[in-house]
Design a protein around this motif. Structure first.
Motif, short mmCIF file in Angstrom:
data_model
loop_
_atom_site.label_atom_id
_atom_site.label_comp_id
_atom_site.label_asym_id
_atom_site.label_seq_id
_atom_site.Cartn_x
_atom_site.Cartn_y
_atom_site.Cartn_z
N ARG A 177 0.86 -1.19 0.00
CA ARG A 177 0.00 0.00 0.00
C ARG A 177 0.89 1.24 0.00
O ARG A 177 1.77 1.37 0.84
N LEU A 178 0.63 2.13 -0.94
CA LEU A 178 1.37 3.38 -1.04
C LEU A 178 0.38 4.53 -0.93
O LEU A 178 -0.67 4.51 -1.56
N MET A 179 0.73 5.53 -0.12
CA MET A 179 -0.15 6.68 0.03
C MET A 179 0.45 7.88 -0.68
O MET A 179 1.59 8.25 -0.41
N GLU A 180 -0.31 8.45 -1.59
CA GLU A 180 0.11 9.72 -2.17
C GLU A 180 -0.52 10.81 -1.32
O GLU A 180 -1.70 10.76 -1.00
N HIS A 188 -0.67 15.10 -6.91
CA HIS A 188 -0.16 13.77 -7.28
C HIS A 188 -1.33 12.84 -7.59
O HIS A 188 -1.28 12.07 -8.55
N THR A 189 -2.38 12.90 -6.79
CA THR A 189 -3.56 12.06 -7.00
C THR A 189 -4.15 12.32 -8.38
O THR A 189 -4.49 11.39 -9.11
N ILE A 202 -3.41 4.64 -2.08
CA ILE A 202 -4.37 5.23 -1.16
C ILE A 202 -4.19 6.75 -1.21
O ILE A 202 -3.08 7.25 -1.07
N SER A 203 -5.28 7.44 -1.42
CA SER A 203 -5.22 8.90 -1.43
C SER A 203 -5.16 9.40 0.00
O SER A 203 -6.00 9.05 0.82
N GLY A 204 -4.15 10.22 0.27
CA GLY A 204 -3.94 10.72 1.62
C GLY A 204 -4.74 11.97 1.92
O GLY A 204 -5.61 12.37 1.15
N PRO A 205 -4.40 12.59 3.01
CA PRO A 205 -5.17 13.74 3.48
C PRO A 205 -4.94 15.00 2.67
O PRO A 205 -5.71 15.94 2.75
N GLY A 206 -3.91 15.04 1.87
CA GLY A 206 -3.57 16.25 1.14
C GLY A 206 -2.48 17.01 1.86
O GLY A 206 -2.36 16.96 3.08
N CYS A 207 -1.67 17.71 1.09
CA CYS A 207 -0.60 18.49 1.71
C CYS A 207 -1.20 19.76 2.29
O CYS A 207 -2.28 20.18 1.90
N PRO A 208 -0.52 20.38 3.22
CA PRO A 208 -1.07 21.59 3.85
C PRO A 208 -1.43 22.68 2.85
O PRO A 208 -2.42 23.38 3.04
N VAL A 209 -0.66 22.81 1.79
CA VAL A 209 -0.93 23.87 0.82
C VAL A 209 -2.27 23.63 0.13
O VAL A 209 -3.04 24.55 -0.10
N THR A 211 4.53 24.08 11.98
CA THR A 211 3.80 23.57 10.83
C THR A 211 4.77 22.91 9.86
O THR A 211 5.98 23.01 10.02
N PHE A 212 4.23 22.26 8.85
CA PHE A 212 5.05 21.76 7.76
C PHE A 212 5.62 22.96 7.01
O PHE A 212 4.97 23.99 6.90
N GLY A 213 6.81 22.82 6.46
CA GLY A 213 7.43 23.91 5.72
C GLY A 213 6.61 24.38 4.55
O GLY A 213 6.62 25.56 4.20
N ASP A 214 5.86 23.46 3.91
CA ASP A 214 5.04 23.84 2.75
C ASP A 214 4.05 24.95 3.10
O ASP A 214 3.78 25.82 2.29
N LEU A 215 3.51 24.89 4.29
CA LEU A 215 2.48 25.86 4.66
C LEU A 215 3.05 27.27 4.76
O LEU A 215 2.33 28.24 4.55
N LEU A 216 4.33 27.37 5.05
CA LEU A 216 4.95 28.70 5.14
C LEU A 216 5.06 29.36 3.77
O LEU A 216 5.29 30.57 3.69
#
Length: 113
Positions: free
Chosen positions: A29-32, A37-38, A57-64, A88-93
């Motif tokens: 099982r791999l989660m994107e 990406h999905t 498996i589709s994940g929750p989504g990145c913070p952005v 927070t995750f760096g992406d959100l910044l």
């Protein structure tokens, strides 16, 4: 086009799929995580090409992708409160926000990635 054509090589894709089919004997099982990406996986038909042992498996989504502007506003407000540190995750910044948060008179907040 650099960084695009390199990933559209049907011969290479076929070789990688054959290798994956040979080596994936147990369920995998791999989660994107990212919604982008999905969408790319869906548009390319990759899901249908994978062996039955591989499940995406589709994940929750990145913070952005999944964070509402109102939540970002709240986090920025909280970061400006004395004694609080927001992590927070760096992406959100890197999410674009309205300039009103960064006027010279605004107190400096602490946000950590």
């Amino acid at each position: 086009m650099k960084y695009l054509d390199e990933y559209r090589d049907p011969e290479l894709a076929g070789m990688l799929l054959r290798m994956l089919k040979r080596q994936s004997l147990r369920p995998l099982r791999l989660m994107e995580i990212c919604g982008t990406h999905t969408v790319a996986i869906f548009r390319s038909g990759l899901r249908e090409l994978l062996p039955a042992t591989v499940r995406l498996i589709s994940g929750p989504g990145c913070p952005v992708c999944v964070t509402a502007a109102e939540d970002i506003d709240k986090a920025i407000w909280l970061a400006q409160q004395p004694g609080l540190i927001i992590t927070t995750f760096g992406d959100l910044l890197r999410v674009p926000v309205l300039p009103r948060h960064f006027t010279p008179s605004a107190p400096k907040g602490r946000m950590c990635a």
